[in-house]
Design an enzyme around this catalytic site. Structure first.
Site, PDB file in Angstrom:
ATOM      1  N   HIS A 209      -4.549   1.536   7.450  1.00  0.00           N
ATOM      2  CA  HIS A 209      -3.198   2.110   7.565  1.00  0.00           C
ATOM      3  C   HIS A 209      -3.015   3.234   6.539  1.00  0.00           C
ATOM      4  O   HIS A 209      -2.507   4.310   6.865  1.00  0.00           O
ATOM      5  CB  HIS A 209      -2.182   0.976   7.360  1.00  0.00           C
ATOM      6  N   GLU A 210      -3.467   3.002   5.301  1.00  0.00           N
ATOM      7  CA  GLU A 210      -3.284   4.001   4.239  1.00  0.00           C
ATOM      8  C   GLU A 210      -4.186   5.215   4.448  1.00  0.00           C
ATOM      9  O   GLU A 210      -3.771   6.346   4.197  1.00  0.00           O
ATOM     10  CB  GLU A 210      -3.516   3.372   2.859  1.00  0.00           C
TER      11      GLU A 210
ATOM     12  N   CYS B  80       5.864   0.022   7.204  1.00  0.00           N
ATOM     13  CA  CYS B  80       5.490   1.178   6.395  1.00  0.00           C
ATOM     14  C   CYS B  80       6.670   1.549   5.513  1.00  0.00           C
ATOM     15  O   CYS B  80       7.812   1.568   5.972  1.00  0.00           O
ATOM     16  CB  CYS B  80       5.136   2.341   7.325  1.00  0.00           C
ATOM     17  N   LEU B  81       6.387   1.859   4.247  1.00  0.00           N
ATOM     18  CA  LEU B  81       7.476   2.227   3.333  1.00  0.00           C
ATOM     19  C   LEU B  81       8.153   3.527   3.762  1.00  0.00           C
ATOM     20  O   LEU B  81       9.291   3.777   3.369  1.00  0.00           O
ATOM     21  CB  LEU B  81       6.942   2.359   1.899  1.00  0.00           C
TER      22      LEU B  81
ATOM     23  N   HIS C 247      -2.683   7.571   6.763  1.00  0.00           N
ATOM     24  CA  HIS C 247      -1.686   8.460   6.132  1.00  0.00           C
ATOM     25  C   HIS C 247      -2.334   9.744   5.612  1.00  0.00           C
ATOM     26  O   HIS C 247      -1.734  10.814   5.670  1.00  0.00           O
ATOM     27  CB  HIS C 247      -1.006   7.763   4.944  1.00  0.00           C
TER      28      HIS C 247
ATOM     29  N   GLN D  20       2.916  10.063   1.108  1.00  0.00           N
ATOM     30  CA  GLN D  20       4.219   9.390   1.195  1.00  0.00           C
ATOM     31  C   GLN D  20       5.136   9.729   0.016  1.00  0.00           C
ATOM     32  O   GLN D  20       6.341   9.516   0.095  1.00  0.00           O
ATOM     33  CB  GLN D  20       4.044   7.869   1.272  1.00  0.00           C
TER      34      GLN D  20
ATOM     35  N   GLY E 272       0.838  -1.202   0.000  1.00  0.00           N
ATOM     36  CA  GLY E 272       0.000   0.000   0.000  1.00  0.00           C
ATOM     37  C   GLY E 272       0.866   1.242   0.000  1.00  0.00           C
ATOM     38  O   GLY E 272       2.012   1.206   0.460  1.00  0.00           O
TER      39      GLY E 272
HETATM   40 ZN   LIG Z   1       2.544   3.457   5.692  1.00  0.00          ZN
END
Ligand SMILES: [Zn+2]
Length: 173
Positions: free
Chosen positions: A137-138, A95-96, A141, A51, A46
């Site tokens: 989670h997304e 998380c990226l 963000h 991000q 995701g």
């Molecule tokens: Zn994340």
């Protein structure tokens, strides 16, 4: 399509509330394409627009993990959780924007989400399992919230310090 650099925590752009997308145009479709490519390349399941430094309410995800199963790239514009189950699930999240750090987070195990797709149509779906965790989670963000915000302050500070160190090392390299 092109890869976009992924912001690493801490960054004020990851803490900001993203703006609603007023209409689907070519720039939004290009952003979605780039984000999918960036997510698959990472690799991740995701990615949210903040991000990659874009303060818009758009996320991409694909939680298909089985080898040989067809990918299911999803693009959600202006997503909203309209219902959450009382039942919860604990997943070890990553998380990226917080590379190589993982921690258990408890969230509703099922959610209904509605969103606009790239044709401008309103869609809705019930997500469960990993998909439910990922979409929550997304969406977090888009509201400037990270999974480490669910952790105890000490653990959160430890991870933040590691990320500051990582960013210093990358800046020097
Ligand atoms: Zn994340």
């Amino acid at each position: 399509m092109s890869l976009r650099p992924i912001l690493i925590h801490p960054d004020p752009r990851l803490k900001a509330v993203a703006d609603a997308v007023p209409e689907i145009d070519d720039s939004i479709r290009r952003l979605a394409d780039d984000m999918l490519e960036t997510m698959y390349d990472a690799p991740g399941i995701g990615l949210a627009a903040p991000q990659v430094g874009v303060g818009k309410r758009l996320l991409v995800m694909d939680c298909i993990k089985e080898e040989g199963e067809a990918p299911r790239p999803m693009v959600l514009v202006n997503p909203e959780v309209t219902w959450s189950s009382d039942e919860t699930n604990v997943y070890e999240e990553g998380c990226l924007s917080i590379p190589e750090q993982y921690a258990d987070v408890e969230r509703p195990s099922e959610v209904d989400v509605s969103w606009i797709d790239l044709d401008g149509k309103t869609r809705s779906e019930r997500f469960d399992g990993l998909w439910a965790t990922c979409v929550q989670h997304e969406i977090d963000h888009l509201n400037g919230k990270l999974f480490i915000d669910y952790l105890k302050p000490l653990k959160r500070q430890m991870i933040t310090r590691k990320m500051q160190k990582l960013k210093r090392e990358r800046a020097r390299a």
